[in-house]
Motif scaffolding. Structure first.
Motif, PDB file in Angstrom:
ATOM      1  N   TRP A  23      94.031  26.306  53.019  1.00 58.67           N
ATOM      2  CA  TRP A  23      95.251  25.356  53.262  1.00 58.67           C
ATOM      3  C   TRP A  23      95.533  24.586  52.105  1.00 58.67           C
ATOM      4  CZ3 TRP A  23      98.163  24.864  57.239  1.00 58.67           C
ATOM      5  CH2 TRP A  23      98.912  23.824  57.315  1.00 58.67           C
ATOM      6  N   GLY A  24      94.829  24.089  51.072  1.00 56.00           N
ATOM      7  CA  GLY A  24      95.234  23.487  50.165  1.00 56.00           C
ATOM      8  C   GLY A  24      95.870  24.150  48.979  1.00 56.00           C
ATOM      9  N   VAL A  25      95.674  25.365  48.891  1.00 55.78           N
ATOM     10  CA  VAL A  25      96.505  26.382  47.974  1.00 55.78           C
ATOM     11  C   VAL A  25      97.529  27.264  48.678  1.00 55.78           C
ATOM     12  CG1 VAL A  25      94.438  26.482  46.462  1.00 55.78           C
ATOM     13  CG2 VAL A  25      94.863  28.386  48.312  1.00 55.78           C
ATOM     14  N   LEU A  26      98.048  26.881  49.885  1.00 53.08           N
ATOM     15  CA  LEU A  26      98.981  27.707  50.535  1.00 53.08           C
ATOM     16  C   LEU A  26     100.481  27.006  50.245  1.00 53.08           C
ATOM     17  CD1 LEU A  26      97.644  28.288  54.113  1.00 53.08           C
ATOM     18  CD2 LEU A  26      97.612  29.778  52.078  1.00 53.08           C
ATOM     19  N   SER A  27     101.413  27.932  50.149  1.00 48.53           N
ATOM     20  CA  SER A  27     102.773  27.420  49.953  1.00 48.53           C
ATOM     21  C   SER A  27     103.254  26.731  51.073  1.00 48.53           C
ATOM     22  CB  SER A  27     103.684  28.611  49.591  1.00 48.53           C
ATOM     23  OG  SER A  27     104.076  29.396  50.600  1.00 48.53           O
ATOM     24  N   ASP A  28     104.486  26.010  51.282  1.00 46.71           N
ATOM     25  CA  ASP A  28     104.747  25.389  52.402  1.00 46.71           C
ATOM     26  C   ASP A  28     105.306  26.588  53.225  1.00 46.71           C
ATOM     27  OD1 ASP A  28     104.456  22.729  51.505  1.00 46.71           O
ATOM     28  OD2 ASP A  28     106.595  22.402  51.236  1.00 46.71           O
ATOM     29  N   ASP A  29     105.755  27.971  52.892  1.00 50.88           N
ATOM     30  CA  ASP A  29     106.127  28.650  53.873  1.00 50.88           C
ATOM     31  C   ASP A  29     104.855  29.511  54.457  1.00 50.88           C
ATOM     32  OD1 ASP A  29     108.776  28.583  53.456  1.00 50.88           O
ATOM     33  OD2 ASP A  29     108.862  29.985  51.940  1.00 50.88           O
ATOM     34  N   GLU A  30     103.756  29.461  53.634  1.00 52.95           N
ATOM     35  CA  GLU A  30     102.463  29.955  54.305  1.00 52.95           C
ATOM     36  C   GLU A  30     101.889  28.993  55.604  1.00 52.95           C
ATOM     37  OE1 GLU A  30     100.771  32.564  50.383  1.00 52.95           O
ATOM     38  OE2 GLU A  30     100.593  30.540  50.433  1.00 52.95           O
ATOM     39  N   LYS A  31     102.166  27.819  54.876  1.00 60.25           N
ATOM     40  CA  LYS A  31     101.682  26.625  56.007  1.00 60.25           C
ATOM     41  C   LYS A  31     102.287  26.705  57.247  1.00 60.25           C
ATOM     42  CE  LYS A  31      99.814  23.663  52.318  1.00 60.25           C
ATOM     43  NZ  LYS A  31      99.887  22.116  51.769  1.00 60.25           N
ATOM     44  N   LYS A  32     103.781  27.094  57.284  1.00 57.56           N
ATOM     45  CA  LYS A  32     104.561  27.065  58.424  1.00 57.56           C
ATOM     46  C   LYS A  32     104.026  28.422  59.078  1.00 57.56           C
ATOM     47  CE  LYS A  32     108.456  24.950  56.392  1.00 57.56           C
ATOM     48  NZ  LYS A  32     109.656  24.763  55.584  1.00 57.56           N
ATOM     49  N   ALA A  33     103.569  29.454  58.693  1.00 63.50           N
ATOM     50  CA  ALA A  33     103.232  30.532  59.227  1.00 63.50           C
ATOM     51  C   ALA A  33     102.148  30.291  60.000  1.00 63.50           C
ATOM     52  CB  ALA A  33     102.903  31.673  58.084  1.00 63.50           C
ATOM     53  N   VAL A  34     101.053  29.713  59.314  1.00 59.00           N
ATOM     54  CA  VAL A  34      99.667  29.162  60.008  1.00 59.00           C
ATOM     55  C   VAL A  34     100.018  28.262  61.229  1.00 59.00           C
ATOM     56  CG1 VAL A  34      97.627  27.856  59.585  1.00 59.00           C
ATOM     57  CG2 VAL A  34      98.375  29.373  57.743  1.00 59.00           C
ATOM     58  N   TRP A  35     100.890  27.385  61.035  1.00 58.70           N
ATOM     59  CA  TRP A  35     101.190  26.549  62.263  1.00 58.70           C
ATOM     60  C   TRP A  35     102.050  27.506  63.455  1.00 58.70           C
ATOM     61  CZ3 TRP A  35     100.534  22.018  64.315  1.00 58.70           C
ATOM     62  CH2 TRP A  35     100.338  20.928  63.295  1.00 58.70           C
ATOM     63  N   ALA A  36     102.625  28.639  62.921  1.00 57.27           N
ATOM     64  CA  ALA A  36     103.119  29.231  63.967  1.00 57.27           C
ATOM     65  C   ALA A  36     102.105  30.087  64.702  1.00 57.27           C
ATOM     66  CB  ALA A  36     103.997  30.457  63.649  1.00 57.27           C
ATOM     67  N   LEU A  37     101.115  30.459  64.021  1.00 56.83           N
ATOM     68  CA  LEU A  37      99.762  31.185  64.494  1.00 56.83           C
ATOM     69  C   LEU A  37      98.950  30.180  65.389  1.00 56.83           C
ATOM     70  CD1 LEU A  37      98.359  32.948  61.247  1.00 56.83           C
ATOM     71  CD2 LEU A  37      99.314  34.117  63.428  1.00 56.83           C
ATOM     72  N   ILE A  38      99.080  28.838  65.023  1.00 55.08           N
ATOM     73  CA  ILE A  38      98.340  27.694  65.742  1.00 55.08           C
ATOM     74  C   ILE A  38      98.917  27.630  67.205  1.00 55.08           C
ATOM     75  CG2 ILE A  38      97.870  25.436  66.157  1.00 55.08           C
ATOM     76  CD1 ILE A  38      97.652  25.372  62.839  1.00 55.08           C
ATOM     77  N   ARG A  39     100.286  27.681  67.183  1.00 58.62           N
ATOM     78  CA  ARG A  39     100.890  27.560  68.204  1.00 58.62           C
ATOM     79  C   ARG A  39     100.751  28.662  69.381  1.00 58.62           C
ATOM     80  NH1 ARG A  39     104.425  24.946  64.852  1.00 58.62           N
ATOM     81  NH2 ARG A  39     105.571  26.714  64.316  1.00 58.62           N
ATOM     82  N   GLN A  40     100.830  29.842  68.790  1.00 55.72           N
ATOM     83  CA  GLN A  40     100.466  31.086  69.385  1.00 55.72           C
ATOM     84  C   GLN A  40      98.973  31.115  70.051  1.00 55.72           C
ATOM     85  OE1 GLN A  40     102.567  33.894  70.523  1.00 55.72           O
ATOM     86  NE2 GLN A  40     101.099  34.081  71.593  1.00 55.72           N
ATOM     87  N   ARG A  41      98.097  30.544  69.249  1.00 56.22           N
ATOM     88  CA  ARG A  41      96.718  30.595  69.804  1.00 56.22           C
ATOM     89  C   ARG A  41      96.602  29.539  70.943  1.00 56.22           C
ATOM     90  NH1 ARG A  41      94.835  30.325  63.736  1.00 56.22           N
ATOM     91  NH2 ARG A  41      94.913  32.472  63.319  1.00 56.22           N
ATOM     92  N   GLU A  42      97.414  28.211  70.700  1.00 53.91           N
ATOM     93  CA  GLU A  42      97.389  27.472  71.888  1.00 53.91           C
ATOM     94  C   GLU A  42      97.857  27.777  73.163  1.00 53.91           C
ATOM     95  OE1 GLU A  42      97.464  23.403  69.113  1.00 53.91           O
ATOM     96  OE2 GLU A  42      99.542  24.114  69.766  1.00 53.91           O
ATOM     97  N   GLU A  43      98.949  28.762  73.136  1.00 49.29           N
ATOM     98  CA  GLU A  43      99.598  29.177  74.168  1.00 49.29           C
ATOM     99  C   GLU A  43      98.606  30.211  74.791  1.00 49.29           C
ATOM    100  OE1 GLU A  43     102.193  30.025  77.124  1.00 49.29           O
ATOM    101  OE2 GLU A  43     102.412  28.722  75.627  1.00 49.29           O
ATOM    102  N   ASP A  44      97.936  31.238  73.810  1.00 52.81           N
ATOM    103  CA  ASP A  44      97.119  32.045  74.460  1.00 52.81           C
ATOM    104  C   ASP A  44      95.933  31.465  75.146  1.00 52.81           C
ATOM    105  OD1 ASP A  44      98.753  34.112  73.178  1.00 52.81           O
ATOM    106  OD2 ASP A  44      97.289  34.136  71.683  1.00 52.81           O
ATOM    107  N   ASP A  45      95.537  30.264  74.642  1.00 51.84           N
ATOM    108  CA  ASP A  45      94.341  29.431  75.377  1.00 51.84           C
ATOM    109  C   ASP A  45      94.764  29.078  76.832  1.00 51.84           C
ATOM    110  OD1 ASP A  45      92.760  29.702  73.068  1.00 51.84           O
ATOM    111  OD2 ASP A  45      93.220  27.775  72.306  1.00 51.84           O
ATOM    112  N   ARG A  46      96.073  28.461  76.764  1.00 46.79           N
ATOM    113  CA  ARG A  46      96.575  28.011  78.172  1.00 46.79           C
ATOM    114  C   ARG A  46      96.770  29.194  79.173  1.00 46.79           C
ATOM    115  NH1 ARG A  46      99.431  24.450  74.784  1.00 46.79           N
ATOM    116  NH2 ARG A  46     101.376  25.868  74.412  1.00 46.79           N
ATOM    117  N   SER A  47      97.010  30.420  78.524  1.00 46.23           N
ATOM    118  CA  SER A  47      97.295  31.553  79.536  1.00 46.23           C
ATOM    119  C   SER A  47      96.107  32.167  80.036  1.00 46.23           C
ATOM    120  CB  SER A  47      98.161  32.676  78.752  1.00 46.23           C
ATOM    121  OG  SER A  47      99.349  32.123  78.347  1.00 46.23           O
ATOM    122  N   ALA A  48      94.764  31.782  79.293  1.00 52.47           N
ATOM    123  CA  ALA A  48      93.731  32.428  79.374  1.00 52.47           C
ATOM    124  C   ALA A  48      92.791  32.044  80.787  1.00 52.47           C
ATOM    125  CB  ALA A  48      92.711  32.420  78.188  1.00 52.47           C
TER     126      ALA A  48
END
Length: 65
Positions: free
Chosen positions: A40-65
């Motif tokens: 996390w500490g070495v990621l660019s802001d764009d890379e961090k935003k991409a991780v946030w998108a993955l987090i939101r997808q994982r949370e959605e997947d968790d709710r659907s399970a």
């Protein structure tokens, strides 16, 4: 006068201070992978935003399970 670089408004960390990885290597609190947490500490802001998108997808997947 010092030549100072303005502080950029960086992407906030999803960490809430509860660090425990599940069997899928995802934090049970912030839903980042162990690698995403470590890098996390070495990621660019764009890379961090991409991780946030993955987090939101994982949370959605968790709710659907």
């Amino acid at each position: 006068m010092k030549n100072e670089t303005p502080v950029s408004l960086s992407v906030r960390s999803p960490c809430i201070g509860v660090c425990a990885l599940d069997e899928k290597d995802l934090c049970i609190a912030c839903r980042r992978s162990g690698i995403e947490i470590a890098e996390w500490g070495v990621l660019s802001d764009d890379e961090k935003k991409a991780v946030w998108a993955l987090i939101r997808q994982r949370e959605e997947d968790d709710r659907s399970a």
